[in-house]
Structures are given as C-alpha cells and as structure tokens.
Write a protein that holds these residues in place. Structure first.
Motif, PDB file in Angstrom:
ATOM      1  N   UNK A  80      48.557  56.152  39.292  1.00  0.00           N
ATOM      2  CA  UNK A  80      47.777  57.374  39.101  1.00  0.00           C
ATOM      3  C   UNK A  80      47.924  58.284  40.316  1.00  0.00           C
ATOM      4  N   UNK A  81      47.968  59.593  40.094  1.00  0.00           N
ATOM      5  CA  UNK A  81      47.971  60.540  41.215  1.00  0.00           C
ATOM      6  C   UNK A  81      47.125  61.756  40.859  1.00  0.00           C
ATOM      7  N   UNK A  82      46.419  62.262  41.865  1.00  0.00           N
ATOM      8  CA  UNK A  82      45.594  63.461  41.719  1.00  0.00           C
ATOM      9  C   UNK A  82      46.114  64.500  42.702  1.00  0.00           C
ATOM     10  N   UNK A  83      46.326  65.709  42.208  1.00  0.00           N
ATOM     11  CA  UNK A  83      46.827  66.807  43.021  1.00  0.00           C
ATOM     12  C   UNK A  83      45.874  67.983  42.858  1.00  0.00           C
ATOM     13  N   UNK A  84      45.477  68.565  43.988  1.00  0.00           N
ATOM     14  CA  UNK A  84      44.464  69.622  44.000  1.00  0.00           C
ATOM     15  C   UNK A  84      45.099  70.970  44.326  1.00  0.00           C
ATOM     16  N   UNK A  94      42.851  71.122  39.519  1.00  0.00           N
ATOM     17  CA  UNK A  94      43.557  69.877  39.813  1.00  0.00           C
ATOM     18  C   UNK A  94      44.336  69.422  38.592  1.00  0.00           C
ATOM     19  N   UNK A  95      45.298  68.538  38.853  1.00  0.00           N
ATOM     20  CA  UNK A  95      45.928  67.815  37.759  1.00  0.00           C
ATOM     21  C   UNK A  95      46.033  66.358  38.159  1.00  0.00           C
ATOM     22  N   UNK A  96      46.020  65.532  37.140  1.00  0.00           N
ATOM     23  CA  UNK A  96      46.088  64.087  37.335  1.00  0.00           C
ATOM     24  C   UNK A  96      47.199  63.547  36.447  1.00  0.00           C
ATOM     25  N   UNK A  97      48.071  62.742  37.050  1.00  0.00           N
ATOM     26  CA  UNK A  97      49.181  62.139  36.336  1.00  0.00           C
ATOM     27  C   UNK A  97      49.021  60.631  36.312  1.00  0.00           C
ATOM     28  N   UNK A  98      49.405  60.017  35.210  1.00  0.00           N
ATOM     29  CA  UNK A  98      49.413  58.569  35.083  1.00  0.00           C
ATOM     30  C   UNK A  98      50.794  58.142  34.623  1.00  0.00           C
ATOM     31  N   UNK A  99      51.443  57.328  35.451  1.00  0.00           N
ATOM     32  CA  UNK A  99      52.758  56.808  35.079  1.00  0.00           C
ATOM     33  C   UNK A  99      52.523  55.583  34.195  1.00  0.00           C
ATOM     34  N   UNK A 102      58.100  53.198  33.246  1.00  0.00           N
ATOM     35  CA  UNK A 102      59.229  53.924  33.831  1.00  0.00           C
ATOM     36  C   UNK A 102      59.664  55.119  32.992  1.00  0.00           C
ATOM     37  N   UNK A 103      59.385  55.082  31.703  1.00  0.00           N
ATOM     38  CA  UNK A 103      59.851  56.127  30.794  1.00  0.00           C
ATOM     39  C   UNK A 103      58.814  57.185  30.449  1.00  0.00           C
ATOM     40  N   UNK A 104      57.534  56.938  30.768  1.00  0.00           N
ATOM     41  CA  UNK A 104      56.474  57.822  30.273  1.00  0.00           C
ATOM     42  C   UNK A 104      55.468  58.181  31.358  1.00  0.00           C
ATOM     43  N   UNK A 105      55.228  59.473  31.497  1.00  0.00           N
ATOM     44  CA  UNK A 105      54.184  59.990  32.385  1.00  0.00           C
ATOM     45  C   UNK A 105      53.217  60.792  31.532  1.00  0.00           C
ATOM     46  N   UNK A 106      51.942  60.607  31.783  1.00  0.00           N
ATOM     47  CA  UNK A 106      50.912  61.342  31.056  1.00  0.00           C
ATOM     48  C   UNK A 106      50.182  62.292  32.002  1.00  0.00           C
ATOM     49  N   UNK A 107      50.035  63.532  31.571  1.00  0.00           N
ATOM     50  CA  UNK A 107      49.136  64.450  32.280  1.00  0.00           C
ATOM     51  C   UNK A 107      47.759  64.139  31.711  1.00  0.00           C
ATOM     52  N   UNK A 108      47.003  63.346  32.455  1.00  0.00           N
ATOM     53  CA  UNK A 108      45.716  62.895  31.918  1.00  0.00           C
ATOM     54  C   UNK A 108      44.615  63.938  32.089  1.00  0.00           C
ATOM     55  N   UNK A 109      44.726  64.780  33.120  1.00  0.00           N
ATOM     56  CA  UNK A 109      43.771  65.868  33.321  1.00  0.00           C
ATOM     57  C   UNK A 109      44.503  67.045  33.941  1.00  0.00           C
ATOM     58  N   UNK A 135      59.218  64.503  38.218  1.00  0.00           N
ATOM     59  CA  UNK A 135      59.875  64.124  39.477  1.00  0.00           C
ATOM     60  C   UNK A 135      60.331  62.658  39.509  1.00  0.00           C
ATOM     61  N   UNK A 136      59.732  61.794  38.693  1.00  0.00           N
ATOM     62  CA  UNK A 136      60.149  60.385  38.657  1.00  0.00           C
ATOM     63  C   UNK A 136      61.173  60.124  37.545  1.00  0.00           C
ATOM     64  N   UNK A 137      61.694  61.187  36.958  1.00  0.00           N
ATOM     65  CA  UNK A 137      62.721  61.105  35.911  1.00  0.00           C
ATOM     66  C   UNK A 137      62.323  60.275  34.691  1.00  0.00           C
ATOM     67  N   UNK A 138      61.142  60.534  34.128  1.00  0.00           N
ATOM     68  CA  UNK A 138      60.785  59.821  32.899  1.00  0.00           C
ATOM     69  C   UNK A 138      61.599  60.357  31.726  1.00  0.00           C
ATOM     70  N   UNK A 139      61.505  59.687  30.616  1.00  0.00           N
ATOM     71  CA  UNK A 139      62.138  60.175  29.391  1.00  0.00           C
ATOM     72  C   UNK A 139      61.174  61.043  28.592  1.00  0.00           C
ATOM     73  N   UNK A 140      59.866  60.911  28.913  1.00  0.00           N
ATOM     74  CA  UNK A 140      58.836  61.545  28.102  1.00  0.00           C
ATOM     75  C   UNK A 140      57.630  61.887  28.968  1.00  0.00           C
ATOM     76  N   UNK A 141      57.093  63.086  28.776  1.00  0.00           N
ATOM     77  CA  UNK A 141      55.820  63.464  29.392  1.00  0.00           C
ATOM     78  C   UNK A 141      54.862  63.760  28.250  1.00  0.00           C
ATOM     79  N   UNK A 142      53.664  63.167  28.353  1.00  0.00           N
ATOM     80  CA  UNK A 142      52.650  63.328  27.305  1.00  0.00           C
ATOM     81  C   UNK A 142      51.446  64.087  27.840  1.00  0.00           C
ATOM     82  N   UNK A 143      50.750  64.729  26.924  1.00  0.00           N
ATOM     83  CA  UNK A 143      49.470  65.364  27.216  1.00  0.00           C
ATOM     84  C   UNK A 143      48.698  65.400  25.908  1.00  0.00           C
ATOM     85  N   UNK A 144      47.397  65.453  26.001  1.00  0.00           N
ATOM     86  CA  UNK A 144      46.597  65.665  24.792  1.00  0.00           C
ATOM     87  C   UNK A 144      45.587  66.754  25.074  1.00  0.00           C
TER      88      UNK A 144
END
Length: 187
Positions: A80-84, A94-99, A102-109, A135-144
């Motif tokens: 998990x990472x939080x960036x302000x 802010x945004x919050x990412x959850x890896x 290796x293939x999927x990163x989610x923008x959780x907030x 930046x971590x070269x996933x195959x997929x970025x998700x958001x809801x």
C-alpha cells in the motif's frame, strides 16, 4: 435530541480497468505551487484527516470506522502507498495505491479537498496517480467509483483510458452522529 443517519443508502458501484499507461501529459497548473509527496509511514490521524477532507461529501466511511491498529496495518502494508498533494503549502488531496499482485495495481482512493476544486488540478493530479500506478509495470490498473461519488468521476476515469468491466448494487451505512462526533474528536 440526536438523530441517527439513514440505515443504509443504495449504491451502484462501477469497476473499471486500464490495460495500458496513459499516453497524454498535462502541464502543472499555472499560478499555484504544487508538491506531491509519498508518505511511507503515514500516521493514522493524518490519514483520517485526509480521508475525511476528501471523502466527507462522497460518504467515505470504511476507514473512519477502523481503530488505529487496524488502520495502521492497512496503511503500512508494504503493498500500500499513500501520496499527498499540497497546493500553496497546504494539503489538498491524496491518492492511495494497492499493489494487488505483480500484474495488478488498484487506485483504492483518489480525491481532492473541497478548497482545491476549481483550480484546474484534478485532471493533472489524476494523471500523477496514474503515472505512479504504472511505475511498477503492471498489466492492469483498477479503480472503482459509485453513484455517490463526484458526478463526473466515471467520465473522468474513462477519459483517461479506463473501461467499465462490472457494475454491482450494494448499500452503504452512513456515519451515525455518534460516529461523526468521534471522528471529529480527532481534529
């Protein structure tokens, strides 16, 4: 006499996916000073402040119901990472990412404080979140997103390359007045 919040609100959630990094770029908005800083060991109280400032009008409640121990476990998970975002020296979003793997990163907030709306930074800041997600070269970025979110959220995500992949109906239990008072006590 205190009244309680409605028992539950109906919510339509849209899940979106992006399979390639964004190709567009946007300049930093002019006439404002911006800084974006990742906060590796964000204190729970600071996170709650950010979460409340962004999410109050959109009924974000889940993280506000967590105690410090549970919230710290989520926030300090190495995946998990939080960036302000700071605008003119003050926190502005802010945004919050959850890896997920290796293939999927989610923008959780993702979101901006009310005082930063209308400054022309929303699209630029979302692009910065996307750059970080890719930046971590996933195959997929998700958001809801959901129908309680900003009215243009779904459109904005699609504009940046996300495609809807699923929708579902759920409910959200708003904060009670007692819970809201407890959260307000933090500040």
């Amino acid at each position: 006499m205190m009244t309680e919040s409605p028992l539950e609100l109906p919510v339509r959630v849209t899940e979106l996916e992006m399979t390639a990094p964004p190709k567009q770029s946007l300049p930093v908005p002019v006439n404002i000073q911006t800084a974006i800083m990742r906060v590796p060991l964000i204190p729970p109280a600071f996170y709650r402040f950010l979460y409340l400032q962004v999410g109050r009008r959109w009924h974000w409640v889940d993280r506000l119901r967590m105690d410090d121990e549970a919230l710290s476990a989520v926030l300090h998970d190495p995946r998990n990472s939080v960036t302000v975002l700071y605008v003119n020296g003050a926190p502005a979003g802010f945004f919050e990412l959850l890896k997920i793997d290796d293939d999927t990163v989610e923008i959780s907030h993702f979101g901006i404080f009310e005082h930063a709306l209308g400054l022309g930074i929303g699209k630029w800041f979302l692009l910065q979140a996307l750059y970080a997600a890719w930046s971590s070269n996933p195959k997929l970025v998700r958001v809801s997103t959901n129908d309680l979110d900003h009215p243009r959220a779904l459109q904005l995500y699609q504009r940046f390359g996300f495609s809807p992949v699923a929708t579902r109906e759920t409910t959200l239990k708003p904060l009670t007045e007692a819970e809201a008072s407890q959260v307000s006590a933090f500040f």
